[in-house]
Design a protein around this motif. Structure first.
Motif, mmCIF file in Angstrom:
data_model
loop_
_atom_site.group_PDB
_atom_site.id
_atom_site.type_symbol
_atom_site.label_atom_id
_atom_site.label_comp_id
_atom_site.label_asym_id
_atom_site.label_seq_id
_atom_site.Cartn_x
_atom_site.Cartn_y
_atom_site.Cartn_z
ATOM 1 N N GLU A 56 9.026 3.687 3.207
ATOM 2 C CA GLU A 56 8.670 2.692 2.186
ATOM 3 C C GLU A 56 7.646 1.696 2.718
ATOM 4 O OE1 GLU A 56 12.417 1.035 0.982
ATOM 5 O OE2 GLU A 56 13.002 2.859 -0.095
ATOM 6 N N GLU B 73 4.288 3.407 2.930
ATOM 7 C CA GLU B 73 3.702 3.538 1.592
ATOM 8 C C GLU B 73 3.138 2.195 1.115
ATOM 9 O OE1 GLU B 73 3.061 6.364 -0.020
ATOM 10 O OE2 GLU B 73 3.940 7.404 1.688
ATOM 11 N N ALA B 74 3.816 1.104 1.440
ATOM 12 C CA ALA B 74 3.325 -0.229 1.072
ATOM 13 C C ALA B 74 2.023 -0.544 1.810
ATOM 14 C CB ALA B 74 4.383 -1.289 1.359
ATOM 15 N N PHE C 138 -0.147 1.697 2.932
ATOM 16 C CA PHE C 138 -1.181 2.540 2.328
ATOM 17 C C PHE C 138 -1.669 1.961 1.004
ATOM 18 C CE2 PHE C 138 0.818 6.508 4.488
ATOM 19 C CZ PHE C 138 0.186 6.191 5.682
ATOM 20 N N ALA C 139 -0.740 1.471 0.200
ATOM 21 C CA ALA C 139 -1.115 0.890 -1.100
ATOM 22 C C ALA C 139 -1.982 -0.354 -0.910
ATOM 23 C CB ALA C 139 0.135 0.556 -1.911
ATOM 24 N N GLN C 140 -1.633 -1.205 0.056
ATOM 25 C CA GLN C 140 -2.424 -2.408 0.319
ATOM 26 C C GLN C 140 -3.799 -2.033 0.867
ATOM 27 O OE1 GLN C 140 -1.484 -5.882 -0.247
ATOM 28 N NE2 GLN C 140 -3.698 -5.815 -0.118
ATOM 29 N N ALA D 223 -5.433 0.720 0.263
ATOM 30 C CA ALA D 223 -6.199 1.260 -0.867
ATOM 31 C C ALA D 223 -6.716 0.127 -1.754
ATOM 32 C CB ALA D 223 -5.332 2.221 -1.679
ATOM 33 N N GLU D 224 -5.930 -0.923 -1.910
ATOM 34 C CA GLU D 224 -6.372 -2.073 -2.705
ATOM 35 C C GLU D 224 -7.551 -2.783 -2.041
ATOM 36 O OE1 GLU D 224 -4.478 -6.307 -3.946
ATOM 37 O OE2 GLU D 224 -3.213 -4.551 -4.340
ATOM 38 N N ASN E 132 -6.666 6.535 -0.653
ATOM 39 C CA ASN E 132 -5.244 6.255 -0.819
ATOM 40 C C ASN E 132 -4.608 5.604 0.404
ATOM 41 O OD1 ASN E 132 -5.122 8.358 0.989
ATOM 42 N ND2 ASN E 132 -4.235 9.826 -0.439
ATOM 43 N N GLY E 133 -5.400 5.275 1.413
ATOM 44 C CA GLY E 133 -4.877 4.621 2.608
ATOM 45 C C GLY E 133 -4.471 5.554 3.723
#
Length: 186
Positions: free
Chosen positions: A12, A15-16, A18-20, A22-23, A131-132
């Motif tokens: 988790e 994934e967080a 990677f999401a940051q 990507a942002e 996607n990070g």
């Protein structure tokens, strides 16, 4: 915490991250591309204008805060191999130039990350998404690829920014001016 739950938390968290990442990538990419800017990443959002240097120095610093290891990649390329009208590329004294991108590592494996071209670019420019954790493509057709020292290159870019702000004379840049005008008209 059980071993299974510990693994779930790690996934988790990853994934967080990677999401940051990507942002941050999208924020840098979505700034309109402008050729001939200095390399100061602090001006990226203030001026709402970015080139490969500004965008990737901004992105590198943000990725580092997330725990990525970052290195600079340089791709030599020929402007004539991009979808730019011939009347613009004919203004170049030397069509071979250097393009900055990133190598990023988080966990296993190194990734190529290139946020240069924004979605407003003319058709034919490689506008990446990221996607990070996977590679993007390098935004130019590379003739040669090599690495540069991050700290030294960033210091040179910032020094160039200071010198530009102090100098009063602006040398003519026919190709840069024509290219930017072409992008602006689109």
């Amino acid at each position: 915490m059980t071993m299974e739950r510990n693994r779930q938390v790690q996934v988790e968290n990853k994934e967080a991250v990677f999401a940051q990442a990507a942002e941050f990538f999208e924020r840098a990419k979505n700034v309109p591309y402008v050729l001939g800017l200095d390399g100061n990443p602090n001006r990226l959002f203030v001026e709402n204008a970015g080139n490969c240097t500004r965008k990737h120095f901004y992105l590198a610093s943000r990725l580092q805060t997330l725990g990525y290891q970052v290195a600079l990649g340089v791709a030599e390329f020929d402007w004539r191999n991009l979808p730019i009208p011939t009347e613009i590329t004919s203004l170049l004294k030397n069509p071979v130039d250097s393009h900055l991108f990133l190598y990023a590592t988080y966990g296993n494996g190194e990734m190529i990350v290139d946020a240069t071209w924004d979605s407003g670019m003319p058709q034919g420019f490689l506008v990446n998404t990221w996607n990070g954790h996977d590679n993007t493509q390098i935004g130019v057709p590379a003739i040669r690829i090599y690495r540069e020292n991050y700290q030294l290159t960033r210091a040179k870019a910032l020094m160039g920014s200071v010198v530009r702000s102090v100098r009063q004379d602006r040398k003519p840049t026919p190709f840069n001016d024509a290219f930017n005008e072409w992008l602006h008209r689109r």
